[in-house]
Scaffold this motif. Structure first.
Motif, PDB file in Angstrom:
ATOM      1  N   LEU A 147      97.356   4.510  -0.982  1.00 52.45           N
ATOM      2  CA  LEU A 147      98.607   4.789  -1.679  1.00 52.45           C
ATOM      3  C   LEU A 147      99.099   6.198  -1.357  1.00 52.45           C
ATOM      4  N   ALA A 148      98.172   7.145  -1.332  1.00 52.66           N
ATOM      5  CA  ALA A 148      98.546   8.523  -0.999  1.00 52.66           C
ATOM      6  C   ALA A 148      99.018   8.635   0.440  1.00 52.66           C
ATOM      7  N   ALA A 149      98.397   7.875   1.350  1.00 47.13           N
ATOM      8  CA  ALA A 149      98.827   7.907   2.745  1.00 47.13           C
ATOM      9  C   ALA A 149     100.234   7.344   2.899  1.00 47.13           C
ATOM     10  N   GLY A 150     100.541   6.267   2.162  1.00 46.04           N
ATOM     11  CA  GLY A 150     101.889   5.719   2.199  1.00 46.04           C
ATOM     12  C   GLY A 150     102.907   6.690   1.634  1.00 46.04           C
ATOM     13  N   LEU A 151     102.544   7.355   0.542  1.00 46.70           N
ATOM     14  CA  LEU A 151     103.428   8.353  -0.049  1.00 46.70           C
ATOM     15  C   LEU A 151     103.665   9.506   0.908  1.00 46.70           C
ATOM     16  N   ARG A 152     102.621   9.931   1.576  1.00 44.46           N
ATOM     17  CA  ARG A 152     102.727  11.028   2.546  1.00 44.46           C
ATOM     18  C   ARG A 152     103.685  10.672   3.685  1.00 44.46           C
ATOM     19  N   THR A 153     103.508   9.489   4.245  1.00 42.37           N
ATOM     20  CA  THR A 153     104.371   9.059   5.339  1.00 42.37           C
ATOM     21  C   THR A 153     105.816   8.926   4.888  1.00 42.37           C
ATOM     22  N   ALA A 154     106.016   8.284   3.739  1.00 45.82           N
ATOM     23  CA  ALA A 154     107.375   8.069   3.245  1.00 45.82           C
ATOM     24  C   ALA A 154     108.062   9.383   2.931  1.00 45.82           C
ATOM     25  N   ALA A 155     107.344  10.306   2.280  1.00 45.53           N
ATOM     26  CA  ALA A 155     107.960  11.576   1.893  1.00 45.53           C
ATOM     27  C   ALA A 155     108.383  12.386   3.110  1.00 45.53           C
ATOM     28  N   ALA A 204     109.630  19.701   6.266  1.00 40.91           N
ATOM     29  CA  ALA A 204     108.858  18.482   6.530  1.00 40.91           C
ATOM     30  C   ALA A 204     107.381  18.807   6.773  1.00 40.91           C
ATOM     31  N   LEU A 205     107.104  19.884   7.503  1.00 39.61           N
ATOM     32  CA  LEU A 205     105.714  20.282   7.738  1.00 39.61           C
ATOM     33  C   LEU A 205     105.029  20.710   6.444  1.00 39.61           C
ATOM     34  N   ALA A 206     105.766  21.394   5.569  1.00 37.74           N
ATOM     35  CA  ALA A 206     105.197  21.809   4.284  1.00 37.74           C
ATOM     36  C   ALA A 206     104.852  20.601   3.420  1.00 37.74           C
ATOM     37  N   VAL A 207     105.746  19.622   3.390  1.00 38.82           N
ATOM     38  CA  VAL A 207     105.489  18.404   2.622  1.00 38.82           C
ATOM     39  C   VAL A 207     104.295  17.648   3.196  1.00 38.82           C
ATOM     40  N   GLU A 208     104.225  17.578   4.518  1.00 35.06           N
ATOM     41  CA  GLU A 208     103.093  16.924   5.176  1.00 35.06           C
ATOM     42  C   GLU A 208     101.771  17.597   4.802  1.00 35.06           C
ATOM     43  N   GLY A 209     101.732  18.924   4.853  1.00 33.70           N
ATOM     44  CA  GLY A 209     100.501  19.635   4.515  1.00 33.70           C
ATOM     45  C   GLY A 209     100.107  19.459   3.066  1.00 33.70           C
ATOM     46  N   LEU A 210     101.092  19.523   2.152  1.00 31.25           N
ATOM     47  CA  LEU A 210     100.800  19.378   0.729  1.00 31.25           C
ATOM     48  C   LEU A 210     100.270  17.989   0.405  1.00 31.25           C
ATOM     49  N   LEU A 211     100.919  16.955   0.933  1.00 33.33           N
ATOM     50  CA  LEU A 211     100.490  15.596   0.635  1.00 33.33           C
ATOM     51  C   LEU A 211      99.213  15.224   1.376  1.00 33.33           C
ATOM     52  N   ALA A 212      98.935  15.860   2.506  1.00 32.88           N
ATOM     53  CA  ALA A 212      97.643  15.656   3.164  1.00 32.88           C
ATOM     54  C   ALA A 212      96.513  16.158   2.264  1.00 32.88           C
ATOM     55  N   LEU A 213      96.754  17.277   1.597  1.00 26.20           N
ATOM     56  CA  LEU A 213      95.766  17.797   0.641  1.00 26.20           C
ATOM     57  C   LEU A 213      95.607  16.854  -0.536  1.00 26.20           C
ATOM     58  N   GLN A 215      96.132  13.636  -0.530  1.00 25.45           N
ATOM     59  CA  GLN A 215      95.414  12.458  -0.045  1.00 25.45           C
ATOM     60  C   GLN A 215      93.916  12.722   0.016  1.00 25.45           C
ATOM     61  N   ARG A 216      93.546  13.908   0.442  1.00 24.96           N
ATOM     62  CA  ARG A 216      92.117  14.232   0.504  1.00 24.96           C
ATOM     63  C   ARG A 216      91.512  14.299  -0.899  1.00 24.96           C
ATOM     64  N   LEU A 217      92.266  14.845  -1.842  1.00 25.19           N
ATOM     65  CA  LEU A 217      91.742  14.993  -3.196  1.00 25.19           C
ATOM     66  C   LEU A 217      91.540  13.651  -3.890  1.00 25.19           C
ATOM     67  N   VAL A 218      92.405  12.666  -3.594  1.00 29.09           N
ATOM     68  CA  VAL A 218      92.278  11.372  -4.271  1.00 29.09           C
ATOM     69  C   VAL A 218      91.335  10.432  -3.538  1.00 29.09           C
ATOM     70  N   THR A 219      90.829  10.849  -2.374  1.00 25.65           N
ATOM     71  CA  THR A 219      89.874  10.022  -1.645  1.00 25.65           C
ATOM     72  C   THR A 219      88.480  10.244  -2.226  1.00 25.65           C
ATOM     73  N   PRO A 220      87.826   9.197  -2.734  1.00 31.01           N
ATOM     74  CA  PRO A 220      86.478   9.362  -3.281  1.00 31.01           C
ATOM     75  C   PRO A 220      85.537   9.979  -2.254  1.00 31.01           C
ATOM     76  N   PRO A 221      84.626  10.842  -2.685  1.00 33.73           N
ATOM     77  CA  PRO A 221      83.694  11.499  -1.744  1.00 33.73           C
ATOM     78  C   PRO A 221      82.935  10.511  -0.867  1.00 33.73           C
ATOM     79  N   ALA A 222      82.553   9.367  -1.420  1.00 40.52           N
ATOM     80  CA  ALA A 222      81.798   8.394  -0.624  1.00 40.52           C
ATOM     81  C   ALA A 222      82.633   7.876   0.543  1.00 40.52           C
ATOM     82  N   LEU A 223      83.947   7.684   0.309  1.00 35.52           N
ATOM     83  CA  LEU A 223      84.806   7.213   1.392  1.00 35.52           C
ATOM     84  C   LEU A 223      85.010   8.291   2.445  1.00 35.52           C
ATOM     85  N   ARG A 224      85.056   9.562   2.013  1.00 29.94           N
ATOM     86  CA  ARG A 224      85.190  10.649   2.991  1.00 29.94           C
ATOM     87  C   ARG A 224      83.986  10.665   3.927  1.00 29.94           C
ATOM     88  N   VAL A 225      82.783  10.515   3.349  1.00 36.39           N
ATOM     89  CA  VAL A 225      81.563  10.539   4.157  1.00 36.39           C
ATOM     90  C   VAL A 225      81.557   9.358   5.114  1.00 36.39           C
TER      91      VAL A 225
END
Length: 238
Positions: A147-155, A204-213, A215-225
């Motif tokens: 969901l965060a990845a879709g929001l990032r792309t759309a924004a 656009a680059l600022a929005v990309e960087g903010l939403l990338a962060l 997306q990382r925060l809402v990704t469970p640690p197990a999925l990151r690993v």
């Protein structure tokens, strides 16, 4: 002095930031337009994608709708919608950009729910969870990175495309570019055009960087690993 140098000179003039209709005013308009467009896109794309993904049906319909929506030129919508009761100004711009934002939101929501391991669903049902509880407590948390990845792309797409709002007097940073063309390239307009284009790109680059962060925060640690471990294995196949 070339156009890029004139653009930096334009940026360094405080009056171009603070005057009525200056960079700060146009930036605020741009952010407001983009915010409402993405919010409207989320209100349409997420519920449909989540519902279809939860039911496990409609994958073909999601792809078809996403492709058809992407095939509609945003500029064409911006030209047509002002002729409807929406009129000129910000409302048709918000609607046109929301249509542009729906495909990534819809597709990522559906993909996120369908990517969940079926054994996880079966285990949750075995624990007595109802369909609504399964969605809220299991599926949505696991699909949050999608969901965060879709929001990032759309924004990012909306912020970059919102510059076209100037064509229908919708405000935003595109007005700076449009005004530069009105001044004329030989009268300093070229620098203003470059400055407006750089402002849109940096936003656009600022929005990309903010939403990338985000997306990382809402990704469970197990999925990151799991993703980090999967990357080296996937490299040779590429």
């Amino acid at each position: 002095m070339n156009y890029f140098e004139e653009g930096f000179v334009w940026f360094n003039d405080p009056l171009n930031w603070t005057n009525p209709g200056g960079l700060l005013d146009r930036l605020g308009e741009h952010l407001v337009i983009s915010f409402w467009a993405v919010l409207l896109g989320c209100a349409v794309g997420w519920p449909i994608g989540i519902w279809l993904g939860h039911r496990g049906r409609g994958g073909g319909a999601v792809i078809t709708v996403a492709n058809l929506t992407l095939a509609i030129p945003t500029l064409a919508l911006l030209t047509i919608l002002p002729l409807t009761p929406l009129g000129f100004g910000k409302p048709p711009v918000v609607v046109a950009l929301a249509v542009f934002a729906v495909p990534p939101l819809l597709a990522n929501a559906y993909t996120g729910l369908r990517s969940i391991d079926p054994e996880t669903r079966d285990a949750a049902r075995g624990m007595g969870l109802s369909g609504g509880q399964l969605l809220r407590q299991v599926e949505l948390p696991l699909a949050a990175p999608y969901l965060a990845a879709g929001l990032r792309t759309a924004a990012v797409q909306v912020v970059a495309t919102a510059a076209l709002a100037a064509f229908v007097n919708g405000g935003g940073l595109g007005q700076i570019i449009s005004a530069g063309f009105g001044i004329g390239m030989s009268n300093g307009g070229g620098g203003q055009i470059v400055a407006g284009g750089l402002a849109v790109a940096l936003l656009a680059l600022a929005v990309e960087g903010l939403l990338a962060l985000v997306q990382r925060l809402v990704t469970p640690p197990a999925l990151r690993v799991r993703r980090r471990r999967a990357q080296p294995a996937a490299a040779p196949a590429g």
